[in-house]
Design a protein around this motif. Structure first.
Motif, PDB file in Angstrom:
ATOM      1  N   LYS A   7     -13.314   4.955  13.199  1.00 19.65           N
ATOM      2  CA  LYS A   7     -12.935   6.029  14.118  1.00 19.65           C
ATOM      3  C   LYS A   7     -12.889   7.341  13.348  1.00 19.65           C
ATOM      4  N   ASP A   8     -13.425   8.400  13.938  1.00 20.41           N
ATOM      5  CA  ASP A   8     -13.415   9.737  13.332  1.00 20.41           C
ATOM      6  C   ASP A   8     -13.969   9.718  11.909  1.00 20.41           C
ATOM      7  N   LYS A   9     -15.076   9.003  11.754  1.00 21.07           N
ATOM      8  CA  LYS A   9     -15.754   8.885  10.464  1.00 21.07           C
ATOM      9  C   LYS A   9     -14.882   8.238   9.391  1.00 21.07           C
ATOM     10  N   LYS A  10     -13.958   7.412   9.813  1.00 23.09           N
ATOM     11  CA  LYS A  10     -13.102   6.683   8.875  1.00 23.09           C
ATOM     12  C   LYS A  10     -13.150   5.187   9.191  1.00 23.09           C
ATOM     13  N   PHE A  11     -13.235   4.381   8.141  1.00 23.22           N
ATOM     14  CA  PHE A  11     -13.184   2.925   8.241  1.00 23.22           C
ATOM     15  C   PHE A  11     -11.794   2.457   7.827  1.00 23.22           C
ATOM     16  N   HIS A  12     -11.232   1.559   8.592  1.00 20.29           N
ATOM     17  CA  HIS A  12      -9.929   0.996   8.257  1.00 20.29           C
ATOM     18  C   HIS A  12     -10.070  -0.522   8.154  1.00 20.29           C
ATOM     19  N   LEU A  13     -10.012  -1.032   6.953  1.00 17.67           N
ATOM     20  CA  LEU A  13     -10.008  -2.472   6.702  1.00 17.67           C
ATOM     21  C   LEU A  13      -8.559  -2.878   6.508  1.00 17.67           C
ATOM     22  N   TYR A  14      -8.082  -3.828   7.299  1.00 12.28           N
ATOM     23  CA  TYR A  14      -6.660  -4.131   7.198  1.00 12.28           C
ATOM     24  C   TYR A  14      -6.352  -5.552   7.645  1.00 12.28           C
ATOM     25  N   ASN A  15      -5.189  -6.011   7.215  1.00  9.35           N
ATOM     26  CA  ASN A  15      -4.540  -7.189   7.778  1.00  9.35           C
ATOM     27  C   ASN A  15      -3.057  -6.856   7.903  1.00  9.35           C
ATOM     28  N   LYS A  16      -2.204  -7.836   8.028  1.00 13.98           N
ATOM     29  CA  LYS A  16      -0.797  -7.526   8.300  1.00 13.98           C
ATOM     30  C   LYS A  16      -0.078  -6.895   7.115  1.00 13.98           C
ATOM     31  N   ASN A  17      -0.678  -6.998   5.911  1.00 14.06           N
ATOM     32  CA  ASN A  17       0.023  -6.502   4.722  1.00 14.06           C
ATOM     33  C   ASN A  17      -0.655  -5.352   4.002  1.00 14.06           C
ATOM     34  N   LEU A  18      -1.950  -5.160   4.182  1.00 11.30           N
ATOM     35  CA  LEU A  18      -2.636  -4.119   3.410  1.00 11.30           C
ATOM     36  C   LEU A  18      -3.572  -3.311   4.281  1.00 11.30           C
ATOM     37  N   SER A  19      -3.910  -2.123   3.766  1.00 11.77           N
ATOM     38  CA  SER A  19      -4.910  -1.253   4.381  1.00 11.77           C
ATOM     39  C   SER A  19      -5.821  -0.697   3.298  1.00 11.77           C
ATOM     40  N   TYR A  20      -7.102  -0.599   3.643  1.00 13.59           N
ATOM     41  CA  TYR A  20      -8.092   0.029   2.767  1.00 13.59           C
ATOM     42  C   TYR A  20      -8.887   0.973   3.660  1.00 13.59           C
ATOM     43  N   GLY A  36      -3.504   0.331  -0.142  1.00 13.84           N
ATOM     44  CA  GLY A  36      -2.108   0.000  -0.389  1.00 13.84           C
ATOM     45  C   GLY A  36      -1.507  -0.779   0.755  1.00 13.84           C
ATOM     46  N   ALA A  37      -0.200  -0.615   0.923  1.00  8.38           N
ATOM     47  CA  ALA A  37       0.525  -1.334   1.966  1.00  8.38           C
ATOM     48  C   ALA A  37       0.018  -0.911   3.346  1.00  8.38           C
ATOM     49  N   ARG A  38       0.147  -1.811   4.297  1.00  4.98           N
ATOM     50  CA  ARG A  38      -0.388  -1.600   5.644  1.00  4.98           C
ATOM     51  C   ARG A  38       0.104  -0.270   6.221  1.00  4.98           C
ATOM     52  N   THR A  39      -0.855   0.503   6.695  1.00  6.94           N
ATOM     53  CA  THR A  39      -0.548   1.756   7.362  1.00  6.94           C
ATOM     54  C   THR A  39      -1.404   1.845   8.615  1.00  6.94           C
ATOM     55  N   ASP A  40      -1.342   2.959   9.288  1.00  3.23           N
ATOM     56  CA  ASP A  40      -2.183   3.202  10.457  1.00  3.23           C
ATOM     57  C   ASP A  40      -3.207   4.273  10.119  1.00  3.23           C
ATOM     58  N   LEU A  41      -4.318   4.232  10.822  1.00  2.00           N
ATOM     59  CA  LEU A  41      -5.416   5.141  10.509  1.00  2.00           C
ATOM     60  C   LEU A  41      -5.073   6.590  10.845  1.00  2.00           C
ATOM     61  N   CYS A  42      -4.362   6.777  11.921  1.00  2.00           N
ATOM     62  CA  CYS A  42      -4.021   8.122  12.352  1.00  2.00           C
ATOM     63  C   CYS A  42      -3.189   8.836  11.281  1.00  2.00           C
ATOM     64  N   GLY A  43      -3.619  10.005  10.882  1.00  2.00           N
ATOM     65  CA  GLY A  43      -2.868  10.786   9.907  1.00  2.00           C
ATOM     66  C   GLY A  43      -3.287  10.584   8.471  1.00  2.00           C
ATOM     67  N   VAL A  44      -4.096   9.555   8.193  1.00  2.00           N
ATOM     68  CA  VAL A  44      -4.553   9.308   6.824  1.00  2.00           C
ATOM     69  C   VAL A  44      -5.874  10.038   6.613  1.00  2.00           C
ATOM     70  N   ASP A  45      -5.956  10.791   5.531  1.00  2.00           N
ATOM     71  CA  ASP A  45      -7.167  11.534   5.245  1.00  2.00           C
ATOM     72  C   ASP A  45      -7.304  11.693   3.738  1.00  2.00           C
ATOM     73  N   ASN A 243       4.405  -1.591  -6.543  1.00  2.00           N
ATOM     74  CA  ASN A 243       3.035  -1.714  -6.042  1.00  2.00           C
ATOM     75  C   ASN A 243       2.106  -2.060  -7.200  1.00  2.00           C
ATOM     76  N   VAL A 244       1.360  -3.152  -7.032  1.00  2.00           N
ATOM     77  CA  VAL A 244       0.479  -3.660  -8.085  1.00  2.00           C
ATOM     78  C   VAL A 244      -0.913  -3.864  -7.491  1.00  2.00           C
ATOM     79  N   TYR A 245      -1.927  -3.467  -8.273  1.00  2.00           N
ATOM     80  CA  TYR A 245      -3.325  -3.639  -7.871  1.00  2.00           C
ATOM     81  C   TYR A 245      -4.028  -4.504  -8.912  1.00  2.00           C
TER      82      TYR A 245
END
Length: 727
Positions: A7-20, A36-45, A243-245
């Motif tokens: 959406k809006d030229k952004k890809f959101h890969l996610y499950n219940k715990n993480l977002s990419y 990082g930790a699960r977030t929503d696409l709106c507002g992330v840039d 937070n660990v990667y």
């Protein structure tokens, strides 16, 4: 179906715990916006950093847009970005600058395989989705496909890239990394697993500082000195918090992991094939796929990161019938006899092993050709019937009659100059014609870039495996590559040698293991010299180290646990004093260490006294009772031997009905404080029996249990805890 949102030229890969989250910029660049930790696409840039006069920009009308400080998903060399590139390519005109721009994308259900390379898999398409972003430089006829797989039940993102030459003339890859990840400004630390032969996977923790830092292997194998794994985390993170990667490379050859902190204070992590001695030619319409990088995110410290890797690698990287099965308890004759054995000696050891309850007898080096020392016979894969007192079938049958399976050691990537194979095919050994050779362990390496060599190994090894009831194979590699050169590769393709060797190895392993699905394969390279995720794809366990000292193994196995499931770690009780360090340890201490993984023995059982035999019988009986928990249970690190004088870890069954706790002293002091060991992973509302006492799970985790014995060198305890069933 797990969604990948666009959406809006952004890809959101996610499950219940993480977002990419990935963004396509207004100029068509593929940028990393968030991991990082699960977030929503709106507002992330993507936050556009402030540039300075020394930050070049490619667009005259947008001088604030400079790729050199933007978070690129797959940066290229020689453009506006002075940081470490993911792709360095030499084009037909000798230039290196690419302008890769977003072209298209597709979303696939499931996770496609990578041609010729091992990778994490799905058992059905509902488990994951894969995003494929296609970038292209039309002017230079180069296409790059970026693959991202996200799982429903694992906090992991799997990444790799495919580079395609669409032009008429060849191009050369100088570096093609599997992953690039730019992180926001902050204070970070990292852990890598370093060491040496007999000192593998020691934990080293460092602060990220300005400049470049990292580690690599140039040995033709993943190596004893640096394992292909990196934990990158916020400063102060520990086992339970932060937070660990995780970055883990599914590859068994030369690798490089680099962290770069440049002047904008935003660190970049790259990982993939080592550019050292790498130059890969792509002719018209040829493509190159990088190995897979498995990124794991944990919001709850290093422990949760490890648990994700353990379950993912055990259930979706390891393959075949053995991946979830408890391993048979084995006896290996190597440290008992080395090369000096005959049939009578082997049968004596097997007789005792059978009485103890051991389930598998493994015949190690010395059974083939004229192999009575390390100078000869590698490559001559036929039994020395005079030494064995008959053929392999008769020996295997004799072992089977004692109630044990029969296993065999191979070193199929090597060749001895004193061998029938070398006399017939000296050109099959890696080396530069008319130049001096370099030896290690008196042996040379076979050229696995050649199809005739690979065909010979598949045929001869398979003939041996089909000649008797062989149910286990230890696949060894006891030296690294030198004089990297193949007489079958053209001069402009010699830079492909190291990678083509690994591709050839994977082809051989695929053919042999898939055609022998009832054999349990264990990888080895002088111990942990090639203990990596790539090998786990073909062989569900690895011999962790040639160092069998119980104290040193505490460190090796603790380090291994950061990324590898303990069911994949080979661990044996050996003689005391130990053959490597000459340290004396009790039999109970050796058992306490060795029962953390694929358990076995490696000593002359026929020379032991009655008391030791009786103790071993109890050890075998105990391990058989708990090994299901070791194989599939959740693993917790309780005490870090790199920070304390003790080591402790815990397994909890998936249903939380049973737990096993290990506690060992690596370095005793004359005056010790009483220790309160807090457990983890239990049902806090349930009651658990420990000896004759019943505790709640809450008490065991928050208050703990006393370790109040007077500690001595090699003091240890194994504590078995079971949930109390209400009447």
């Amino acid at each position: 179906m797990l969604p990948i949102e666009f959406k809006d030229k952004k890809f959101h890969l996610y499950n219940k715990n993480l977002s990419y989250i990935i963004k396509i910029s207004e100029h068509g660049d593929v940028l990393g916006a968030y991991f990082g930790a699960r977030t929503d696409l709106c507002g992330v840039d993507v936050i556009r950093p402030v540039c300075n006069s020394f930050s070049p920009y490619p667009y005259e009308d947008d001088s604030s847009y400079t790729p050199g400080i933007m978070p690129s998903e797959y940066p290229v060399s020689n453009g506006c970005d002075y940081r470490t590139p993911a792709l360095d390519i030499t084009l037909p005109d000798g230039s290196k600058t690419l302008f890769l721009k977003y072209k298209e994308h597709k979303i696939l259900n499931g996770k496609p395989k990578i041609n010729g390379l091992p990778s994490v898999y799905t058992e059905n398409d509902a488990e994951a989705q894969t995003l494929v972003i296609t970038e292209e430089d039309n002017g230079k006829n180069i296409t790059v496909n970026l693959y991202y797989a996200v799982f429903e039940d694992f906090n992991a993102i799997c990444r790799h890239a495919q580079i395609i030459n669409n032009g008429e003339n060849p191009v050369f890859l100088n570096s093609a990394q599997s992953v690039c990840a730019d992180f926001p400004e902050g204070d970070y630390e990292y852990i890598h697993l370093c060491g040496a032969h007999t000192r593998e996977k020691h934990i080293e923790r460092n602060a990220v500082h300005q400049g470049s830092q990292g580690f690599e292997s140039r040995r033709g194998a993943s190596g004893h000195t640096e394992n292909p794994f990196l934990a990158f985390f916020e400063k102060g993170a520990n086992e339970k918090n932060g937070n660990v990667y995780g970055f883990s490379l599914v590859y068994s050859g030369n690798h490089k992991f680099e962290i770069e902190l440049e002047n904008c204070a935003a660190p970049r992590v790259t990982a993939g094939i080592n550019p050292f001695s790498f130059r890969y030619k792509l002719d018209k319409e040829e493509s190159f796929s990088t190995p897979e990088a498995v990124l794991v995110f944990s919001q709850n410290g290093l422990g949760e990161m490890s648990q994700t890797y353990h379950k993912l690698y055990r259930t979706r990287l390891c393959r075949g019938k053995f991946k979830n099965l408890p391993r048979p308890i084995l006896i290996n004759n190597w440290e008992a006899t080395y090369f000096n054995f005959d049939r009578e000696k082997l049968i004596k050891i097997a007789d005792t092993a059978s009485k103890i309850g051991i389930e598998l007898f493994v015949l190690d080096d010395g059974w083939f050709g004229k192999r009575d020392n390390s100078f000869s016979s590698l490559g001559d894969w036929f039994a020395n019937e005079e030494k064995l007192g008959g053929n392999l079938k008769s020996l295997a049958d004799a072992i089977n009659k004692k109630g044990m399976k029969f296993g065999l050691w191979f070193e199929p990537e090597m060749i001895s100059e004193d061998s029938n194979l070398y006399r017939a095919h000296p050109d099959w050994a890696i080396g530069i014609p008319n130049r001096p050779k370099h030896y290690a362990r008196h042996q040379l390496v076979l050229d696995y870039t050649r199809s005739d060599v690979r065909d010979y190994i598949v045929k001869t090894v398979s003939n041996v495996l089909d000649s008797a009831n062989i149910e286990y194979v230890k696949w060894d590699m006891n030296r690294n590559i030198t004089d990297a050169f193949s007489q079958k590769l053209a001069p402009d393709r010699q830079g492909e040698f190291y990678h083509r060797y690994i591709l050839g190895l994977y082809e051989v392993l695929e053919k042999i293991t898939s055609s022998h699905p009832n054999i349990l394969f264990e990888s080895c390279s002088g111990g942990g010299g090639r203990c990596d995720p790539g090998m786990l794809y073909y062989m569900p366990q690895c011999w962790a180290s040639d160092n069998t000292d119980a104290v040193e193994r505490l460190y090796i196995q603790y380090g291994s646990s950061l990324v590898y499931p303990m069911s994949s770690v080979g661990t044996h009780i050996s003689a005391s004093p130990n053959h490597q360090l000459l340290r004396t340890t009790s039999l109970s201490m050796r058992a306490c260490t060795a029962m953390n993984g694929a358990f076995g023995y490696e000593l002359d059982l026929s020379a032991l006294g009655g008391d030791e035999i009786e103790e071993m019988k109890k050890q075998v009986e105990f391990y058989k009772r708990i090994r299901n928990v070791i194989t599939t249970g959740t693993f917790y690190r309780l005490v870090n031997p790199f920070e304390k004088r003790q080591a402790s870890w815990q397994y909890v069954s998936e249903d939380k009905e049973k737990s096993i706790v290990y506690y060992s002293v690596a370095n005793a002091l004359s005056c010790q404080p009483i220790k309160n060991l807090k457990l983890r992973g239990l049902d806090e509302n349930a009651e658990y029996k420990l000896g004759d006492t019943v505790y709640t799970g809450r008490t065991l985790m928050n208050y703990g249990i006393f370790i109040n014995d007077i500690e001595t060198e090699s003091f240890n305890r194994i504590i078995e805890i079971e949930k109390v069933t209400p009447i």
